[in-house]
Design a protein around this motif. Structure first.
Motif, short mmCIF file in Angstrom:
data_model
loop_
_atom_site.label_atom_id
_atom_site.label_comp_id
_atom_site.label_asym_id
_atom_site.label_seq_id
_atom_site.Cartn_x
_atom_site.Cartn_y
_atom_site.Cartn_z
N ASP A 200 -9.30 27.39 35.92
CA ASP A 200 -8.15 28.26 35.72
C ASP A 200 -8.13 28.72 34.25
OD1 ASP A 200 -6.54 28.17 38.29
OD2 ASP A 200 -6.71 26.02 37.84
N SER A 201 -7.33 29.74 34.00
CA SER A 201 -7.10 30.13 32.61
C SER A 201 -6.23 29.07 31.95
CB SER A 201 -6.40 31.48 32.55
OG SER A 201 -7.19 32.49 33.12
N GLY A 202 -6.49 28.80 30.69
CA GLY A 202 -5.70 27.79 30.00
C GLY A 202 -6.27 27.42 28.65
N VAL A 203 -5.78 26.28 28.14
CA VAL A 203 -6.20 25.78 26.83
C VAL A 203 -7.09 24.56 27.03
CG1 VAL A 203 -5.41 24.90 24.60
CG2 VAL A 203 -4.04 26.59 25.83
N ILE A 204 -8.21 24.52 26.29
CA ILE A 204 -9.19 23.46 26.43
C ILE A 204 -8.89 22.34 25.43
CG2 ILE A 204 -11.63 22.87 26.21
CD1 ILE A 204 -10.95 24.54 28.67
N ALA A 205 -9.04 21.09 25.88
CA ALA A 205 -8.88 19.92 25.01
C ALA A 205 -10.02 18.95 25.27
CB ALA A 205 -7.54 19.25 25.26
N TYR A 206 -10.56 18.39 24.19
CA TYR A 206 -11.71 17.49 24.28
C TYR A 206 -11.36 16.09 23.81
CZ TYR A 206 -14.43 21.85 24.68
OH TYR A 206 -14.92 23.07 25.08
N TYR A 207 -10.44 15.44 24.48
CA TYR A 207 -10.17 14.03 24.19
C TYR A 207 -9.48 13.39 25.39
CZ TYR A 207 -5.21 15.12 23.37
OH TYR A 207 -3.92 15.53 23.51
N LEU A 208 -9.62 12.07 25.47
CA LEU A 208 -8.98 11.29 26.52
C LEU A 208 -8.24 10.13 25.86
CD1 LEU A 208 -11.97 11.05 29.03
CD2 LEU A 208 -9.99 12.56 29.21
N ASP A 209 -7.01 9.85 26.35
CA ASP A 209 -6.24 8.74 25.78
C ASP A 209 -5.47 7.94 26.81
OD1 ASP A 209 -4.28 10.54 26.46
OD2 ASP A 209 -3.55 10.87 24.43
N GLY A 210 -5.64 8.26 28.09
CA GLY A 210 -4.97 7.50 29.13
C GLY A 210 -3.56 7.96 29.46
N TYR A 211 -3.07 9.01 28.76
CA TYR A 211 -1.73 9.53 29.03
C TYR A 211 -1.77 10.78 29.91
CZ TYR A 211 0.29 6.48 25.43
OH TYR A 211 0.72 5.41 24.69
N GLU A 212 -2.94 11.15 30.36
CA GLU A 212 -3.09 12.43 31.07
C GLU A 212 -2.25 12.50 32.34
OE1 GLU A 212 -6.24 12.14 28.20
OE2 GLU A 212 -5.65 10.72 29.78
N LYS A 213 -2.10 11.42 33.04
CA LYS A 213 -1.39 11.43 34.32
C LYS A 213 0.03 10.87 34.21
CE LYS A 213 -5.46 11.21 37.33
NZ LYS A 213 -6.43 11.49 36.25
N LYS A 214 0.45 10.55 33.00
CA LYS A 214 1.80 10.00 32.84
C LYS A 214 2.84 11.11 32.93
CE LYS A 214 0.56 5.95 30.07
NZ LYS A 214 1.03 4.95 31.06
N THR A 215 4.04 10.74 33.39
CA THR A 215 5.18 11.65 33.50
C THR A 215 6.36 11.03 32.76
OG1 THR A 215 6.02 10.64 35.54
CG2 THR A 215 4.36 12.40 35.76
N PRO A 216 7.42 11.79 32.51
CA PRO A 216 8.59 11.20 31.85
C PRO A 216 9.14 9.98 32.58
CG PRO A 216 8.75 13.58 31.79
CD PRO A 216 7.57 13.25 32.65
N GLU A 217 8.98 9.98 33.90
CA GLU A 217 9.53 8.88 34.70
C GLU A 217 8.66 7.63 34.66
OE1 GLU A 217 11.22 12.58 35.56
OE2 GLU A 217 9.10 12.03 35.85
N THR A 218 7.37 7.79 34.39
CA THR A 218 6.46 6.63 34.42
C THR A 218 6.19 6.03 33.05
OG1 THR A 218 4.51 8.08 34.29
CG2 THR A 218 5.32 7.50 36.49
N LEU A 219 6.72 6.63 31.99
CA LEU A 219 6.52 6.08 30.66
C LEU A 219 7.28 4.75 30.51
CD1 LEU A 219 6.79 9.12 28.21
CD2 LEU A 219 4.75 7.78 28.74
N SER A 220 6.72 3.86 29.71
CA SER A 220 7.36 2.57 29.43
C SER A 220 7.50 2.41 27.92
CB SER A 220 6.50 1.43 30.00
OG SER A 220 5.27 1.36 29.30
#
Length: 484
Positions: A200-220
């Motif tokens: 898709d069109s969008g912005v590219i990012a080249y890093y991983l930190d484990g927060y990619e699938k987190k949502t406001p509801e799943t944060l601790s």
């Protein structure tokens, strides 16, 4: 002849009967007594001066107080991870943070490593040095300077993120060699490469930190502990296994900032319908709708609040943790210690009561009928009383109430014979400080903007000005008292 002169010399002048002559001993005793009295007076003055608490002054300066809330925010975006079906060496075509169109090539996987080897060989040669322009060197140098200015021993792990970022930047700048090797290699080269395109069109990012699938509801709460945070940068030259993530793409500008705040901070914002804030000290004031039912999560030691945004996402694509300042109130003005403030009760004197209403002087004269036993042998008398004007409006002078006796009757003007009891005048409380510029305690009214801890911010358009000297402890003095 000579005997006559001696007789004349022996003659004494007639004594004055009104003059009493003291003996030498009496005169000596009188001098001693006078000296002792003077000494006692001097000692008493010294003791009084030493025992008297000194009057300390304070120089007024400009300052500010704010009720803003500073907190740490976590940026959550719609980050889609793109994986590879092959293993090999990673080669990027697009720079980190760039916007691309759908189906544009982002990277390739070099299964044999031949292209990567050619890039490194060229980079080590004189030909490779020619690939970098002056602007490229400036870009790398700026990245190093930014890291140095934000370095912190507490977050030493940022050093590894910085190292990966610089290596990635250098490899990105070698894209010209990479493209030359691919284009000149022909089928022998392209057959060993897997080109991966943007879905898709969008912005590219080249890093991983484990927060990619987190949502406001799943944060601790543990997610806000930056000491445990690890950011793994992806860069050209990395060796990846099949099914590994090769890049992330964020397809839209909708994103969230989740902040962890205390119970007290929540009480300060819970009635707000919109929050205004800044990110990382930026001059741009941002805003987000706020609803305590939909944007708040109660936690054990506080609250999580979520701010939903639809712009500026690309500016912070490389940041997971953000320094957020929620703007509540900003107060700028004159800063004075709370001890310098005093509340003074004053009379509201109708303007027609004064005798000299003209002129710019702060002193006015009022005619009173005074029942003062100490005046004119206890008989009532008319007197002219000078009063200090603290402020004025269209109808009244606000005056020092200590100028009157409670039994005074005030005449209603110059030629009026009508009087009113002074106690019938309206009274108001006035907050002020004692000016000490001239060595005399001079009360002036001030307007409070905000008090916090031991200091108060005052309006700058009042009687007080920056660099004025005021009495530090207003309870020590009275209006008109000599200070030094």
């Amino acid at each position: 002849m000579s005997n006559n002169r001696r007789k004349k010399r022996r003659k004494r002048r007639p004594e004055n009967p009104n003059v009493i002559r003291l003996s030498r001993a009496a005169r000596l005793n009188s001098a001693i007594i006078l000296f002792v009295l003077i000494l006692i007076y001097v000692v008493a003055c010294v003791i009084k001066s030493i025992s008297k608490e000194p009057i300390t002054t304070y120089k007024v300066g400009s300052s500010n107080i704010n009720n803003n809330i500073s907190c740490t925010g976590i940026a959550l975006r719609n980050e889609v991870e793109i994986t590879s079906s092959k293993s090999g060496y990673l080669i990027y075509f697009v720079r980190d943070g760039d916007k691309i169109k759908k189906n544009s090539p982002v990277c390739t996987i070099d299964e044999t490593g031949n292209v990567i080897a050619a890039i490194k060989a060229t980079g080590d040669s004189d030909e490779g040095n020619k690939l970098f322009t002056q602007a490229d060197y400036v870009h790398i140098r700026n990245s190093i300077d930014n890291y140095k200015s934000s370095y912190s021993d507490i977050q030493f792990n940022n050093l590894y993120n910085f190292k990966s970022e610089i290596e990635s930047k250098v490899m990105e700048l070698s894209s010209e060699v990479m493209m030359q090797q691919i284009n000149t290699g022909g089928a022998a080269v392209t057959s060993t490469l897997q080109t991966i395109k943007a879905p898709d069109s969008g912005v590219i990012a080249y890093y991983l930190d484990g927060y990619e699938k987190k949502t406001p509801e799943t944060l601790s709460p543990e997610d806000f502990n930056q000491n445990n945070y690890r950011k793994n940068s992806l860069k050209t030259g990395d060796i990846l296994d099949s099914s590994n993530t090769v890049f992330k793409i964020v397809a839209d500008e909708n994103w969230h900032i989740v902040c962890q705040i205390t119970n007290e901070q929540y009480e300060a914002i819970k009635e707000e319908s919109k929050l205004y804030f800044t990110i990382n000290g930026s001059d741009i004031d941002m805003s987000a709708k706020f609803d305590k039912d939909s944007n708040v999560q109660k936690k054990e030691d506080g609250y999580f609040i979520t701010m939903d945004l639809n712009k500026y996402m690309v500016d912070y694509i490389d940041d997971r943790f953000l320094n957020i300042e929620i703007i509540l109130n900003r107060f700028e003005g004159l800063k004075v210690p709370n001890s310098a403030l005093i509340d003074k009760e004053v009379y509201m004197l109708p303007k027609e009561y004064v005798l000299n209403s003209d002129g710019n002087t702060s002193v006015r004269e009022v005619k009173v009928h005074r029942f003062d036993e100490s005046a004119t042998e206890g008989e009532p008398s008319d007197e002219i009383v000078s009063v200090i004007i603290y402020k004025t409006d269209d109808d009244y002078y606000y005056i020092d109430k200590d100028a009157f006796l409670d039994t005074d009757q005030i005449y209603h003007g110059k030629s009026s014979s009508e009087t009113s009891p002074v106690l019938s005048l309206d009274r108001v409380q006035m907050t002020g400080v004692y000016l000490a510029n001239m060595g005399i305690a001079d009360f002036v009214e001030v307007v409070i903007k905000k008090s916090q801890d031991e200091f108060t911010i005052l309006e700058t358009d009042g009687n007080l000005k920056e660099f004025d000297n005021i009495v530090l402890d207003a309870e020590q003095v009275k209006d008109g008292q000599t200070l030094y």
